[in-house]
Design a protein around this motif. Structure first.
Motif, PDB file in Angstrom:
ATOM      1  N   GLU A  28      -4.798  -6.458  -0.382  1.00  0.00           N
ATOM      2  CA  GLU A  28      -5.162  -5.521  -1.442  1.00  0.00           C
ATOM      3  C   GLU A  28      -5.072  -4.062  -1.020  1.00  0.00           C
ATOM      4  N   ALA A  29      -5.084  -3.807   0.292  1.00  0.00           N
ATOM      5  CA  ALA A  29      -4.966  -2.426   0.759  1.00  0.00           C
ATOM      6  C   ALA A  29      -3.631  -1.841   0.318  1.00  0.00           C
ATOM      7  N   GLY A  30      -2.575  -2.635   0.448  1.00  0.00           N
ATOM      8  CA  GLY A  30      -1.251  -2.172  -0.007  1.00  0.00           C
ATOM      9  C   GLY A  30      -1.177  -2.127  -1.518  1.00  0.00           C
ATOM     10  N   MET A  31      -1.755  -3.171  -2.120  1.00  0.00           N
ATOM     11  CA  MET A  31      -1.695  -3.270  -3.586  1.00  0.00           C
ATOM     12  C   MET A  31      -2.415  -2.100  -4.259  1.00  0.00           C
ATOM     13  N   ALA A  32      -3.481  -1.612  -3.618  1.00  0.00           N
ATOM     14  CA  ALA A  32      -4.232  -0.490  -4.189  1.00  0.00           C
ATOM     15  C   ALA A  32      -3.322   0.740  -4.321  1.00  0.00           C
ATOM     16  N   TRP A  33      -2.479   0.975  -3.343  1.00  0.00           N
ATOM     17  CA  TRP A  33      -1.546   2.123  -3.405  1.00  0.00           C
ATOM     18  C   TRP A  33      -0.520   1.930  -4.513  1.00  0.00           C
ATOM     19  N   ARG A  34      -0.014   0.713  -4.605  1.00  0.00           N
ATOM     20  CA  ARG A  34       0.978   0.450  -5.660  1.00  0.00           C
ATOM     21  C   ARG A  34       0.344   0.669  -7.043  1.00  0.00           C
ATOM     22  N   THR A  35      -0.891   0.247  -7.182  1.00  0.00           N
ATOM     23  CA  THR A  35      -1.567   0.349  -8.479  1.00  0.00           C
ATOM     24  C   THR A  35      -1.904   1.806  -8.821  1.00  0.00           C
ATOM     25  N   ILE A  36      -2.363   2.568  -7.828  1.00  0.00           N
ATOM     26  CA  ILE A  36      -2.770   3.952  -8.123  1.00  0.00           C
ATOM     27  C   ILE A  36      -1.558   4.768  -8.571  1.00  0.00           C
TER      28      ILE A  36
END
Lengths: 351, 250
Positions: B184-192
């Motif tokens: 989710e650490a990577g996914m958080a950047w993609r989402t933001i």
């Protein structure tokens, strides 16, 4: 004085179980898989719900949690905490009791030294061998000074050699600690070597409670006899000590020569798989060799049971089915029987 | 099998950059604006840094990710422990969360825009949702996967439920929890980035949208590089943390 008493225990397969384990006694629960042995152990520990009463030192402990019952538990899979090193594993129970850290350290040190695993203090469970893990688990169970040690097949995952070595050591440690112990196993040999008394459990019922040799020489039911492997019991009528450290025994029409260990032997138990069957006379001296005629054959899945008449005596032998097929054995055929002397059991009492 | 020296991974990147530079310089693609050379992109990178545009937008995104991710993960871990430990909680809440989990984080955006309005809380709420569910489910799995014999062993040694939770369950569930955090650490950047592109006027996503409207491919590439590096750093950070904590026993 610490005694354990089970009164009218009911849980799953176990129904109306009653048992008294005396002070400092090493009681072994033996029986087939699923017989209810571990259930009874968990009931004594208080880690499972049950009906009936558990009394420790005469006091009912049904309402007490495991640690308040003063039990140490050695689990079948040992259950060493993988994220804690050996020292922390052993200290776990003491830290729970909020003991002084200096006292904890000295107790851990004492136990690790006692069990010869001092050098493993900083290692993690995954870095230990099976035998080392077993000792660490034992140290952890013993650390909070339990009055009762419960052991659930702790040697079952070890190789036979390590297991044999450790069971001798386990018994020595339990006896040195002078505590009550209840040991669960499905292996009769292990039970014989460990136990002061054996409780044979089958289908949730205690079938017999007795000393190991009484279990073998005086089974109280066919269930017990079947479980222990229906040994051939020979009653010795006379014995004669020979000069070469041997004793000659006469059991009915069967004569045997055994090493003399200073006791007069009254009965001998020979287990059917421990009798070698041959169709021709083996070479060598004619000692402990019985000639007889096959009077019964029973083919089971893995073994063949061969009943052999030797004059007035009947002996039951067992051969692996593959060996049996190659031997061309049939009724009334003459065969020779040789018992494996190292595996004989004998008793020096009449019982 | 051929054994490669450490640091070999840099070679394909160098080849890729060289090819990129060559294709752009030789104008092999129609219209230079569509693929500026690597060197020109780096010049723009430096310029964006010097003027503070990149750092300002980057910081805006970073703070949103950090706050949203921290709160979302914390809530996910707490709820995951409760649901993994207590069957009642699991049975009661799982049906609701099972329905909500499949909704993509960005799917909540219109609703949150109406509920929260367009302000700093909006991207944080989106990142919260994005982090919460995967960390929740990984924590539940981690807690439930802890071998019951460890719990029984701790219990026979006198440990209370709370102590068992703290000293046995949580440490042993850590590898699973870290898997959730790492993913989710990577996914958080993609989402933001996606959220900022759609609804927020500041941050790297908004910078991307502005660059797109000005047809500034060099700026777009610079932001994408920053994004790729940040995803990598975040994922590697949690992988390192997991290794550090569980290296002796994991």
């Amino acid at each position: 004085m610490t005694s354990i008493e089970l009164k009218n225990i009911e849980k799953n397969i176990c129904q109306n179980v009653n048992l008294l384990i005396s002070d400092k006694e090493l009681m072994v629960f033996v029986g087939p898989t699923g017989a209810g042995k571990t259930t009874l152990l968990n009931i004594i520990a208080g880690i499972t719900k049950y009906n009936g009463s558990v009394l420790i030192d005469g006091n009912q402990v049904n309402h007490l949690s495991p640690n308040k019952r003063g039990v140490g538990y050695l689990f079948q899979d040992l259950a060493l905490f993988p994220h804690l090193d050996v020292g922390s594993n052993v200290a776990y129970g003491l830290r729970v009791q909020k003991k002084d850290e200096n006292k904890i350290n000295s107790r851990v040190k004492e136990l690790l030294k006692f069990l010869s695993i001092k050098h493993l203090k900083d290692r993690y469970p995954k870095e230990l061998s099976g035998g080392e893990r077993q000792r660490v688990a034992l140290a952890r169970a013993l650390a909070p000074y339990p009055k009762i040690l419960l052991l659930d097949e702790p040697l079952s995952s070890l190789d036979p050699t390590t297991s044999k070595h450790l069971r001798i050591e386990l018994r020595r440690i339990i006896k040195e600690m002078r505590i009550n112990a209840v040991y669960v196993t499905h292996d009769l040999t292990e039970a014989e070597k460990m136990a002061d008394r054996i409780a044979l459990i089958d289908s949730g019922q205690i079938q017999q409670v007795s000393k190991p040799q009484d279990m073998i020489f005086s089974p109280e039911s066919t269930t017990v006899s079947d479980f222990i492997g229906t040994p051939n019991i020979l009653t010795c009528d006379s014995s004669k000590v020979l000069e070469q450290g041997l004793i000659k025994l006469k059991c009915g029409n069967i004569s045997m020569l055994l090493p003399y260990e200073g006791n007069s032997i009254k009965k001998i138990a020979i287990f059917p798989p421990d009798i070698q069957v041959t169709t021709s006379k083996p070479s060598g001296p004619e000692v402990n060799l019985f000639r007889g005629t096959i009077v019964g054959l029973e083919l089971l899945t893995a073994v063949a049971r061969i009943k052999v008449q030797i004059e007035d005596n009947t002996l039951l032998a067992e051969q692996p089915i593959e060996t049996f097929k190659q031997m061309d054995l049939k009724l009334n055929k003459e065969v020779f029987l040789t018992p494996k002397l190292r595996r004989l059991r004998y008793t020096t009492t009449e019982s | 099998m051929v054994r490669l020296r450490p640091g070999w991974g840099i070679v394909p990147i160098v080849i890729f950059i060289t090819l990129w530079e060559a294709i752009a310089r030789l104008n092999l693609l129609q219209g230079q604006n569509l693929l500026p050379p690597f060197s020109a992109t780096m010049e723009e990178f430096w310029l964006l840094l010097k003027t503070g545009i990149l750092s300002e937008n980057f910081l805006a995104s970073l703070i949103r990710v950090l706050i949203g991710f921290f709160i979302g993960s914390l809530a996910g871990i707490a709820m995951g422990i409760a649901m993994g430990w207590h069957n009642f909680m699991d049975k009661s809440l799982n049906p609701i969360f099972s329905l909500l989990y499949p909704i993509p984080a960005l799917g909540w955006l219109p609703l949150f825009m109406l509920w929260i309005g367009i302000n700093e809380l909006l991207p944080i709420a989106i990142i919260f949702v994005c982090s919460f569910f995967p960390v929740l489910y990984n924590t539940i799995t981690g807690v439930k996967n802890v071998d019951k014999s460890y719990v029984q062993a701790a219990r026979t040694l006198g440990a209370s439920d709370l102590r068992i939770l703290k000293t046995v369950i949580l440490p042993l569930a850590l590898p699973n929890i870290f898997t959730g955090l790492r993913l989710e650490a990577g996914m958080a950047w993609r989402t933001i980035i996606a959220a900022e592109m759609v609804a927020i006027p500041t941050g790297l996503g908004a910078l991307l949208m502005r660059a797109e409207s000005l047809i500034r491919v060099d700026i777009i590439i610079v932001v994408l590089i920053v994004l790729a590096v940040m995803c990598l750093i975040f994922e590697r950070f949690f992988a390192y943390l997991e290794w550090k904590i569980t290296k002796n026993w994991g």
